[in-house]
Scaffold this motif. Sequence first.
Motif, PDB file in Angstrom:
ATOM      1  N   ARG A   1       0.922  -1.070  -0.015  1.00 32.77           N
ATOM      2  CA  ARG A   1       0.086   0.103   0.103  1.00 32.77           C
ATOM      3  C   ARG A   1       0.829   1.373   0.062  1.00 32.77           C
ATOM      4  NH1 ARG A   1      -3.261  -2.899   3.435  1.00 32.77           N
ATOM      5  NH2 ARG A   1      -2.344  -2.119   5.164  1.00 32.77           N
ATOM      6  N   LYS A   2       1.804   1.128   0.828  1.00 35.64           N
ATOM      7  CA  LYS A   2       2.880   2.447   0.830  1.00 35.64           C
ATOM      8  C   LYS A   2       3.347   2.674  -0.480  1.00 35.64           C
ATOM      9  CE  LYS A   2       6.525   3.885   3.841  1.00 35.64           C
ATOM     10  NZ  LYS A   2       7.362   3.554   4.906  1.00 35.64           N
ATOM     11  N   ARG A   3       3.975   1.395  -1.122  1.00 31.66           N
ATOM     12  CA  ARG A   3       4.632   1.730  -2.525  1.00 31.66           C
ATOM     13  C   ARG A   3       3.634   2.126  -3.429  1.00 31.66           C
ATOM     14  NH1 ARG A   3       7.596  -3.659  -4.076  1.00 31.66           N
ATOM     15  NH2 ARG A   3       8.756  -3.081  -2.299  1.00 31.66           N
ATOM     16  N   ILE A   4       2.410   1.604  -3.494  1.00 36.32           N
ATOM     17  CA  ILE A   4       1.495   2.336  -4.470  1.00 36.32           C
ATOM     18  C   ILE A   4       1.141   3.632  -4.053  1.00 36.32           C
ATOM     19  CG2 ILE A   4      -0.950   2.071  -4.941  1.00 36.32           C
ATOM     20  CD1 ILE A   4      -0.751  -0.912  -4.872  1.00 36.32           C
ATOM     21  N   ARG A   5       1.191   4.034  -2.637  1.00 32.50           N
ATOM     22  CA  ARG A   5       0.763   5.276  -2.348  1.00 32.50           C
ATOM     23  C   ARG A   5       1.776   6.410  -2.963  1.00 32.50           C
ATOM     24  NH1 ARG A   5      -0.243   4.577   2.822  1.00 32.50           N
ATOM     25  NH2 ARG A   5       1.863   5.395   3.313  1.00 32.50           N
ATOM     26  N   GLN A   6       3.126   5.906  -2.842  1.00 39.08           N
ATOM     27  CA  GLN A   6       4.178   7.003  -2.949  1.00 39.08           C
ATOM     28  C   GLN A   6       4.077   6.811  -4.834  1.00 39.08           C
ATOM     29  OE1 GLN A   6       5.597   8.611  -1.202  1.00 39.08           O
ATOM     30  NE2 GLN A   6       5.753   7.515   0.810  1.00 39.08           N
ATOM     31  N   ALA A   7       4.032   5.994  -5.392  1.00 37.28           N
ATOM     32  CA  ALA A   7       4.022   6.074  -6.950  1.00 37.28           C
ATOM     33  C   ALA A   7       2.874   6.993  -7.323  1.00 37.28           C
ATOM     34  CB  ALA A   7       3.831   4.581  -7.523  1.00 37.28           C
ATOM     35  N   MET A   8       1.447   6.843  -6.720  1.00 39.30           N
ATOM     36  CA  MET A   8       0.496   7.680  -7.024  1.00 39.30           C
ATOM     37  C   MET A   8       0.613   8.996  -6.863  1.00 39.30           C
ATOM     38  SD  MET A   8      -1.978   5.617  -8.243  1.00 39.30           S
ATOM     39  CE  MET A   8      -3.502   6.756  -8.127  1.00 39.30           C
ATOM     40  N   ARG A   9       1.492   9.330  -5.633  1.00 39.42           N
ATOM     41  CA  ARG A   9       1.704  10.754  -5.344  1.00 39.42           C
ATOM     42  C   ARG A   9       2.431  11.286  -6.527  1.00 39.42           C
ATOM     43  NH1 ARG A   9       4.435  11.799   0.459  1.00 39.42           N
ATOM     44  NH2 ARG A   9       4.248  13.832  -0.549  1.00 39.42           N
ATOM     45  N   PHE A  10       3.436  10.601  -7.087  1.00 43.82           N
ATOM     46  CA  PHE A  10       4.216  11.038  -8.031  1.00 43.82           C
ATOM     47  C   PHE A  10       3.347  11.178  -9.281  1.00 43.82           C
ATOM     48  CE2 PHE A  10       6.821  10.707 -11.822  1.00 43.82           C
ATOM     49  CZ  PHE A  10       8.044  11.404 -11.202  1.00 43.82           C
ATOM     50  N   VAL A  11       2.494  10.398  -9.723  1.00 41.37           N
ATOM     51  CA  VAL A  11       1.747  10.447 -10.701  1.00 41.37           C
ATOM     52  C   VAL A  11       0.887  11.773 -10.523  1.00 41.37           C
ATOM     53  CG1 VAL A  11       0.000   9.424 -12.281  1.00 41.37           C
ATOM     54  CG2 VAL A  11       1.634   7.982 -11.276  1.00 41.37           C
ATOM     55  N   GLY A  12       0.386  11.905  -9.410  1.00 44.80           N
ATOM     56  CA  GLY A  12      -0.545  13.065  -8.849  1.00 44.80           C
ATOM     57  C   GLY A  12       0.521  14.503  -9.423  1.00 44.80           C
ATOM     58  N   THR A  13       1.638  14.453  -9.168  1.00 45.19           N
ATOM     59  CA  THR A  13       2.114  15.960  -9.233  1.00 45.19           C
ATOM     60  C   THR A  13       2.138  15.998 -10.962  1.00 45.19           C
ATOM     61  OG1 THR A  13       4.475  14.890  -9.508  1.00 45.19           O
ATOM     62  CG2 THR A  13       3.693  15.387  -7.338  1.00 45.19           C
ATOM     63  N   VAL A  14       2.126  14.999 -11.754  1.00 45.91           N
ATOM     64  CA  VAL A  14       2.124  15.584 -13.134  1.00 45.91           C
ATOM     65  C   VAL A  14       0.740  15.524 -13.980  1.00 45.91           C
ATOM     66  CG1 VAL A  14       2.977  14.643 -15.383  1.00 45.91           C
ATOM     67  CG2 VAL A  14       4.210  14.350 -13.243  1.00 45.91           C
ATOM     68  N   GLU A  15      -0.158  14.382 -13.452  1.00 45.56           N
ATOM     69  CA  GLU A  15      -1.290  14.173 -14.232  1.00 45.56           C
ATOM     70  C   GLU A  15      -2.432  15.315 -13.502  1.00 45.56           C
ATOM     71  OE1 GLU A  15      -1.890  12.206 -16.602  1.00 45.56           O
ATOM     72  OE2 GLU A  15       0.415  11.923 -16.683  1.00 45.56           O
ATOM     73  N   ARG A  16      -3.429  15.828 -14.273  1.00 49.50           N
ATOM     74  CA  ARG A  16      -4.415  16.402 -13.662  1.00 49.50           C
ATOM     75  C   ARG A  16      -5.392  15.881 -12.704  1.00 49.50           C
ATOM     76  NH1 ARG A  16      -5.982  18.647 -18.922  1.00 49.50           N
ATOM     77  NH2 ARG A  16      -3.935  19.410 -19.307  1.00 49.50           N
ATOM     78  N   SER A  17      -5.421  14.661 -13.310  1.00 43.94           N
ATOM     79  CA  SER A  17      -6.315  13.745 -12.207  1.00 43.94           C
ATOM     80  C   SER A  17      -5.669  12.356 -11.822  1.00 43.94           C
ATOM     81  CB  SER A  17      -7.619  13.087 -13.113  1.00 43.94           C
ATOM     82  OG  SER A  17      -8.048  12.006 -12.576  1.00 43.94           O
ATOM     83  N   PRO A  18      -5.064  12.423 -10.774  1.00 36.02           N
ATOM     84  CA  PRO A  18      -4.286  11.334 -10.151  1.00 36.02           C
ATOM     85  C   PRO A  18      -5.064   9.920 -10.444  1.00 36.02           C
ATOM     86  CG  PRO A  18      -4.617  12.964  -8.369  1.00 36.02           C
ATOM     87  CD  PRO A  18      -5.602  13.432  -9.442  1.00 36.02           C
ATOM     88  N   ALA A  19      -6.393  10.012 -10.339  1.00 36.52           N
ATOM     89  CA  ALA A  19      -7.206   8.770 -10.513  1.00 36.52           C
ATOM     90  C   ALA A  19      -6.763   8.021 -11.834  1.00 36.52           C
ATOM     91  CB  ALA A  19      -8.773   9.086 -10.308  1.00 36.52           C
ATOM     92  N   ASP A  20      -6.670   8.784 -12.840  1.00 36.78           N
ATOM     93  CA  ASP A  20      -6.370   8.237 -14.245  1.00 36.78           C
ATOM     94  C   ASP A  20      -5.026   7.302 -13.917  1.00 36.78           C
ATOM     95  OD1 ASP A  20      -5.465   7.762 -16.692  1.00 36.78           O
ATOM     96  OD2 ASP A  20      -4.954   9.994 -17.067  1.00 36.78           O
ATOM     97  N   ASP A  21      -5.358   6.077 -14.657  1.00 35.84           N
ATOM     98  CA  ASP A  21      -4.122   5.137 -14.365  1.00 35.84           C
ATOM     99  C   ASP A  21      -3.285   5.241 -15.389  1.00 35.84           C
ATOM    100  OD1 ASP A  21      -5.484   3.996 -16.499  1.00 35.84           O
ATOM    101  OD2 ASP A  21      -5.531   2.113 -15.554  1.00 35.84           O
ATOM    102  N   ALA A  22      -3.222   6.345 -16.448  1.00 34.84           N
ATOM    103  CA  ALA A  22      -2.265   6.746 -17.150  1.00 34.84           C
ATOM    104  C   ALA A  22      -1.735   5.561 -17.977  1.00 34.84           C
ATOM    105  CB  ALA A  22      -1.019   7.398 -16.332  1.00 34.84           C
ATOM    106  N   PRO A  23      -2.622   4.961 -18.996  1.00 38.05           N
ATOM    107  CA  PRO A  23      -2.097   4.057 -19.768  1.00 38.05           C
ATOM    108  C   PRO A  23      -1.096   4.575 -20.745  1.00 38.05           C
ATOM    109  CG  PRO A  23      -4.380   4.712 -20.369  1.00 38.05           C
ATOM    110  CD  PRO A  23      -3.958   5.549 -19.085  1.00 38.05           C
TER     111      PRO A  23
END
Length: 353
Positions: free
Chosen positions: A119-141
């Motif tokens: 969970r921690k690993r996923i959270r950190q990766a998502m945080r990174f994605v969220g700094t770039v993507e407008r919607s962090p919920a987007d799983d950026a395929p």
Amino acid sequence: MIEPRDLATPAEGLALARLVTGEIRRIGRHALPDTVLDALAEIADQHRGRDPFLDAFLDAVLARHRDRFRNAGYLALPLLEEILRDTALTAERLSALLLADVVRHENRHPGAVDPALRRKRIRQAMRFVGTVERSPADDAPPPRTLAGDWLELTVLPVSTEHDEYFFIRALQAHELVFTTLTGLVRSATDAVRAGRHDEATALLRRASSVFERASLLFRLVATMRPAAFHAFRRFTEGASAIQSESYKRFELACGEPGPARLDSEAFAGVPAVRAEAGHHDNLARALADGPRSQVLDAAAADLEQAHQRWKTTHHGLAARMLGDATGSGYTAGVPYLAACRENRLMVVRDHAA
Ligand code: HEM
């Protein structure tokens, strides 16, 4: 076995790469038998120049076999560059796709690590994605193009350790973060020269916020299990982020490292970048030449501080993971990183005046 003559179309090159990647992920790059590597080397030689994706892929796979195993081959960086060239993606957006892939990878293997750590690993990766993507919920395929298909084949682990996958993605993202940072610092330098101080200040503030992404990568890598790290680093000898060209380009975009740094192991592994030293403008020089601006100086100082914090976190992580062991780039390891904390980016040298 696929023969070179079968690789008439890009789709066939991709099919071969998928086969090879599947095998690498099953047994680890280090365990590919010589017979397979010899056959791939033959294909690489005969096929070169026809499909840049396949060329870059095979160069990465064959790096150790050809005695050229370094950071770029380990991380398949030339293949990522080819993907960047072929798509309309920016380095920033590609870095988010790589981190989104970490989330997908962890979700594909739910039992591989302890649930809390996962969970921690996923959270950190998502945080990174969220700094770039407008919607962090987007799983950026990845994009639905040939280049997008190749993106899946840019993780070529040396081992079968689950944790190596996300480690490779973090280091690839690091390259892209520093590519972004170099672009921002170079634009800020041009703006300083043109007297557009507000624009330069805004660019440097943005660089400081992008730098936080580099720190997020350390938080992500801190979720690596030391035993896993030690298991795969047996096979990564010779490949080190000390050979990261994008990191050294960032350094040269900021200032003028002295001879002690330029002639040290830090630049020995990046001869192409070492050759650029002294041939380009840099931020520290532009600031020194122009009229003083408190706001601009403060923005440059913030970036320096962000880099200092980054080095401190890196040193702490390396001390925890590596202990007394030497670095895979043949430095003394943690003592090397400790000494690097004394260096500063925004420096001008008399000889360069
Ligand atoms: C287990 C985690 C890590 C350990 C143990 C580690 C250790 C080291 C060591 C010992 C060096 C010195 C060069 C060498 O001998 O290899 C180094 C350099 C470097 N590492 Fe790491 N590192 C880790 C993770 C990372 C990550 C995640 C990044 C980027 C996100 C990174 C970026 C760099 C860079 C840019 C350098 C070059 C520094 C310079 O040129 O002065 N490292 N690392």
